[in-house]
Design a protein around this motif. Structure first.
Motif, PDB file in Angstrom:
ATOM      1  N   ILE A 112       0.826  -1.219   0.000  1.00 37.54           N
ATOM      2  CA  ILE A 112       0.000   0.000   0.000  1.00 37.54           C
ATOM      3  C   ILE A 112       0.858   1.267   0.000  1.00 37.54           C
ATOM      4  CG2 ILE A 112      -1.995  -1.134   1.036  1.00 37.54           C
ATOM      5  CD1 ILE A 112      -1.215   0.109   3.727  1.00 37.54           C
ATOM      6  N   LYS A 113       2.173   1.080  -0.240  1.00 41.10           N
ATOM      7  CA  LYS A 113       3.132   2.184  -0.354  1.00 41.10           C
ATOM      8  C   LYS A 113       3.171   3.062   0.901  1.00 41.10           C
ATOM      9  CE  LYS A 113       2.986   2.217  -5.397  1.00 41.10           C
ATOM     10  NZ  LYS A 113       3.047   0.819  -5.456  1.00 41.10           N
ATOM     11  N   LEU A 114       3.271   2.395   2.027  1.00 45.51           N
ATOM     12  CA  LEU A 114       3.384   3.056   3.326  1.00 45.51           C
ATOM     13  C   LEU A 114       4.703   2.612   3.951  1.00 45.51           C
ATOM     14  CD1 LEU A 114       2.128   4.611   5.789  1.00 45.51           C
ATOM     15  CD2 LEU A 114       1.084   2.437   6.452  1.00 45.51           C
ATOM     16  N   SER A 115       5.450   3.550   4.510  1.00 42.84           N
ATOM     17  CA  SER A 115       6.722   3.205   5.142  1.00 42.84           C
ATOM     18  C   SER A 115       6.468   2.308   6.356  1.00 42.84           C
ATOM     19  CB  SER A 115       7.451   4.478   5.582  1.00 42.84           C
ATOM     20  OG  SER A 115       8.501   4.145   6.474  1.00 42.84           O
ATOM     21  N   PHE A 116       7.054   1.098   6.301  1.00 44.13           N
ATOM     22  CA  PHE A 116       6.911   0.154   7.407  1.00 44.13           C
ATOM     23  C   PHE A 116       7.482   0.740   8.692  1.00 44.13           C
ATOM     24  CE2 PHE A 116       8.992  -3.516   9.671  1.00 44.13           C
ATOM     25  CZ  PHE A 116       7.833  -4.010  10.229  1.00 44.13           C
ATOM     26  N   TRP A 117       8.656   1.387   8.606  1.00 49.91           N
ATOM     27  CA  TRP A 117       9.287   1.952   9.802  1.00 49.91           C
ATOM     28  C   TRP A 117       8.462   3.106  10.369  1.00 49.91           C
ATOM     29  CZ3 TRP A 117      12.225  -1.246  11.977  1.00 49.91           C
ATOM     30  CH2 TRP A 117      12.955  -2.153  11.216  1.00 49.91           C
ATOM     31  N   GLY A 132      -5.990  -2.197   8.320  1.00 51.62           N
ATOM     32  CA  GLY A 132      -7.285  -2.677   7.836  1.00 51.62           C
ATOM     33  C   GLY A 132      -8.144  -1.547   7.289  1.00 51.62           C
ATOM     34  N   LYS A 133      -8.134  -0.406   7.956  1.00 55.34           N
ATOM     35  CA  LYS A 133      -8.907   0.750   7.486  1.00 55.34           C
ATOM     36  C   LYS A 133      -8.334   1.288   6.177  1.00 55.34           C
ATOM     37  CE  LYS A 133     -10.944   2.472  11.710  1.00 55.34           C
ATOM     38  NZ  LYS A 133     -11.202   3.628  12.563  1.00 55.34           N
ATOM     39  N   ILE A 134      -7.002   1.316   6.086  1.00 53.94           N
ATOM     40  CA  ILE A 134      -6.375   1.803   4.859  1.00 53.94           C
ATOM     41  C   ILE A 134      -6.726   0.883   3.697  1.00 53.94           C
ATOM     42  CG2 ILE A 134      -4.175   2.228   3.683  1.00 53.94           C
ATOM     43  CD1 ILE A 134      -3.002   2.995   6.450  1.00 53.94           C
ATOM     44  N   ILE A 135      -6.626  -0.416   3.915  1.00 47.99           N
ATOM     45  CA  ILE A 135      -6.915  -1.388   2.852  1.00 47.99           C
ATOM     46  C   ILE A 135      -8.371  -1.314   2.431  1.00 47.99           C
ATOM     47  CG2 ILE A 135      -7.088  -3.863   2.370  1.00 47.99           C
ATOM     48  CD1 ILE A 135      -4.559  -4.162   4.176  1.00 47.99           C
ATOM     49  N   ASN A 136      -9.281  -1.206   3.385  1.00 50.64           N
ATOM     50  CA  ASN A 136     -10.713  -1.137   3.059  1.00 50.64           C
ATOM     51  C   ASN A 136     -11.058   0.154   2.302  1.00 50.64           C
ATOM     52  OD1 ASN A 136     -11.466  -3.628   4.073  1.00 50.64           O
ATOM     53  ND2 ASN A 136     -11.787  -2.823   6.131  1.00 50.64           N
ATOM     54  N   SER A 137     -10.253   1.197   2.477  1.00 56.94           N
ATOM     55  CA  SER A 137     -10.553   2.445   1.789  1.00 56.94           C
ATOM     56  C   SER A 137     -10.000   2.465   0.358  1.00 56.94           C
ATOM     57  CB  SER A 137      -9.975   3.624   2.572  1.00 56.94           C
ATOM     58  OG  SER A 137      -8.561   3.613   2.513  1.00 56.94           O
TER      59      SER A 137
END
Length: 183
Positions: A155-160, A177-182
């Motif tokens: 989802i192109k979010l920095s893991f750190w 979960g909220k990011i994925i559902n959006s």
């Protein structure tokens, strides 16, 4: 979407086979003579063109393209090469028609399982470097962290950044979960 490993048989209702794995089987056929190698190359070229046709269908899901994909699959699988290993592999591919062409019924399915393979490969590399886990909780921690890292990457979010946000309890980044559902 999997390779043709027996541990996946009857595990799910709709099981699509991976096209990358299927085409690789042709490359692994035992070919001895130069003319057989040329026959293999011609067959691989047909499969590569077929893969392009499948990608064309994925981008433009028309009834005509769906029919064309099925007809081309049947045409290639009906080829008689007179090279026994290739003809046997063509028969196996034809027998897997339903599983290989499931994407025609469910166009949202990818044609290959490379993303899953990459996720698994990361876990295997970690296990080899660390020489196994020492406990069940260690294994669960690895799995959790690798899963979070993989999800963040997709989802192109920095893991750190995500970990720092959770450890600091700021919670300025929404739950995954909220990011994925959006999306």
């Amino acid at each position: 979407i999997t390779d043709d490993a027996p541990n996946f048989v009857d595990l799910v209702k709709n099981h699509q086979l991976c096209w990358v794995h299927e085409i690789r089987k042709y490359k692994l056929c035992e070919i001895y003579k130069r003319i057989e190698s040329e026959t293999l190359e011609k067959l691989l070229k047909q499969w590569r063109n077929f893969y392009k046709l499948m990608k064309q269908f994925k981008n433009n899901q028309t009834r005509e393209l769906r029919i064309k994909v099925r007809l081309e699959f049947d045409r290639i699988c009906s080829t008689q090469t007179m090279v026994r290993p290739l003809d046997e592999q063509l028969a196996r591919t034809k027998a897997n028609r339903t599983e290989l062409l499931l994407f025609l019924k469910y166009p949202q399915l990818p044609l290959h399982n490379n993303m899953a393979e990459i996720d698994i490969r990361e876990r295997v590399i970690k296990r080899i470097i660390s020489m196994q886990n020492r406990s069940l909780s260690g294994m669960q921690a690895w799995d959790l962290m690798l899963s979070l890292a993989s999800t963040c990457r997709k989802i192109k979010l920095s893991f750190w950044r995500y970990l720092e946000d959770r450890v600091s309890m700021r919670e300025s980044i929404p739950y995954l979960g909220k990011i994925i559902n959006s999306l």
